[in-house]
Design a protein around this motif. Sequence first.
Motif, PDB file in Angstrom:
ATOM      1  N   VAL A  45       0.848  -1.189   0.000  1.00 35.11           N
ATOM      2  CA  VAL A  45       0.000   0.000   0.000  1.00 35.11           C
ATOM      3  C   VAL A  45       0.885   1.240   0.000  1.00 35.11           C
ATOM      4  CG1 VAL A  45      -1.819   1.272   1.195  1.00 35.11           C
ATOM      5  CG2 VAL A  45      -1.770  -1.229   1.298  1.00 35.11           C
ATOM      6  N   VAL A  53       0.866   5.283   0.677  1.00 35.44           N
ATOM      7  CA  VAL A  53       0.212   6.496   1.164  1.00 35.44           C
ATOM      8  C   VAL A  53       1.040   7.653   0.619  1.00 35.44           C
ATOM      9  CG1 VAL A  53      -0.527   7.808   3.180  1.00 35.44           C
ATOM     10  CG2 VAL A  53      -0.602   5.309   3.218  1.00 35.44           C
ATOM     11  N   THR A  54       0.456   8.452  -0.253  1.00 32.61           N
ATOM     12  CA  THR A  54       1.261   9.319  -1.102  1.00 32.61           C
ATOM     13  C   THR A  54       0.580  10.642  -1.401  1.00 32.61           C
ATOM     14  OG1 THR A  54       2.178   9.494  -3.359  1.00 32.61           O
ATOM     15  CG2 THR A  54       0.276   8.054  -3.065  1.00 32.61           C
ATOM     16  N   ALA A 114      -3.445   2.294  -3.090  1.00 26.88           N
ATOM     17  CA  ALA A 114      -2.880   3.615  -2.823  1.00 26.88           C
ATOM     18  C   ALA A 114      -3.924   4.520  -2.194  1.00 26.88           C
ATOM     19  CB  ALA A 114      -2.349   4.253  -4.105  1.00 26.88           C
ATOM     20  N   ASN A 115      -3.513   5.263  -1.191  1.00 26.35           N
ATOM     21  CA  ASN A 115      -4.321   6.346  -0.646  1.00 26.35           C
ATOM     22  C   ASN A 115      -3.599   7.645  -0.989  1.00 26.35           C
ATOM     23  OD1 ASN A 115      -5.434   8.379   1.181  1.00 26.35           O
ATOM     24  ND2 ASN A 115      -6.507   6.668   2.121  1.00 26.35           N
ATOM     25  N   ASP A 130      -3.256  11.704  -1.138  1.00 22.76           N
ATOM     26  CA  ASP A 130      -3.680  12.958  -0.526  1.00 22.76           C
ATOM     27  C   ASP A 130      -3.963  13.985  -1.619  1.00 22.76           C
ATOM     28  OD1 ASP A 130      -3.425  12.025   2.054  1.00 22.76           O
ATOM     29  OD2 ASP A 130      -1.355  12.689   2.254  1.00 22.76           O
ATOM     30  N   THR A 140      -7.707  10.976   0.207  1.00 23.20           N
ATOM     31  CA  THR A 140      -7.896  11.678   1.469  1.00 23.20           C
ATOM     32  C   THR A 140      -7.662  13.172   1.268  1.00 23.20           C
ATOM     33  OG1 THR A 140      -7.262   9.791   2.858  1.00 23.20           O
ATOM     34  CG2 THR A 140      -7.048  11.977   3.826  1.00 23.20           C
TER      35      THR A 140
END
Length: 222
Positions: free
Chosen positions: A15, A17-18, A37-38, A40, A78
């Motif tokens: 995963v 987080v980027t 992928a999460n 921003d 997010t």
Amino acid sequence: MDVADACHARGIKTVAVTAGYMHDQPRQDFYSKIDAANVDLKSFSEDFYSKISGAHLLPVLDTLKYLAHKTSVWLEITTLIIPGKNDSEEELRALSSWIFRELGADVPLHFSAFHPDYKMPEVPQTPLDTLVRARSIAIGEGLHYVYTGNIHNVEGDTTYCPECHLPVIVRDWYEINQYKLLENGVCPLCGATIAGRFDAKAGTFGRNRIPVSMKSAETADA
């Protein structure tokens, strides 16, 4: 990428987080190794990106479109809601409408609460009402899975079936209190498939994610 290869060799998903701020070629190379992928999406304003983030909006939007349409990566977004910076109804509506139009209704969107810290100690914490309003705007623009984060709000933490509106995963912050999905993420009431990545059967949860009823039983056994 090397770590991702090592994980895959052991059957572990990867995963990212980027901030999503990448050129095209490294974007392709990197996400060929990533399962989820999460991203921003810090604002839907170039002015915000250039003045506050020291970056630009368009490359982030390009990353989101690339992930949604050219990869099998599971994508979530997010947006940290900062009072007075990116919380206007106009911007929230434009952001949500773009996601619906360019990425699709099933991409989850998380609106998270800002806490005063680092270089913005003078900015107040995001009120719950602001997050609830943002979530309502996004749902009104057609998005199926919209959440509130960094704050206790069971309604905003819960996953609802987009067809019958049954609460299928009830959360409170990091705790999962109810999990009703059938095999492969199917709603038990109407049979609709919930967008996501699910095992054939629900697995065990980490200590902070064990349903309350299971915690009670565990305590009784102890």
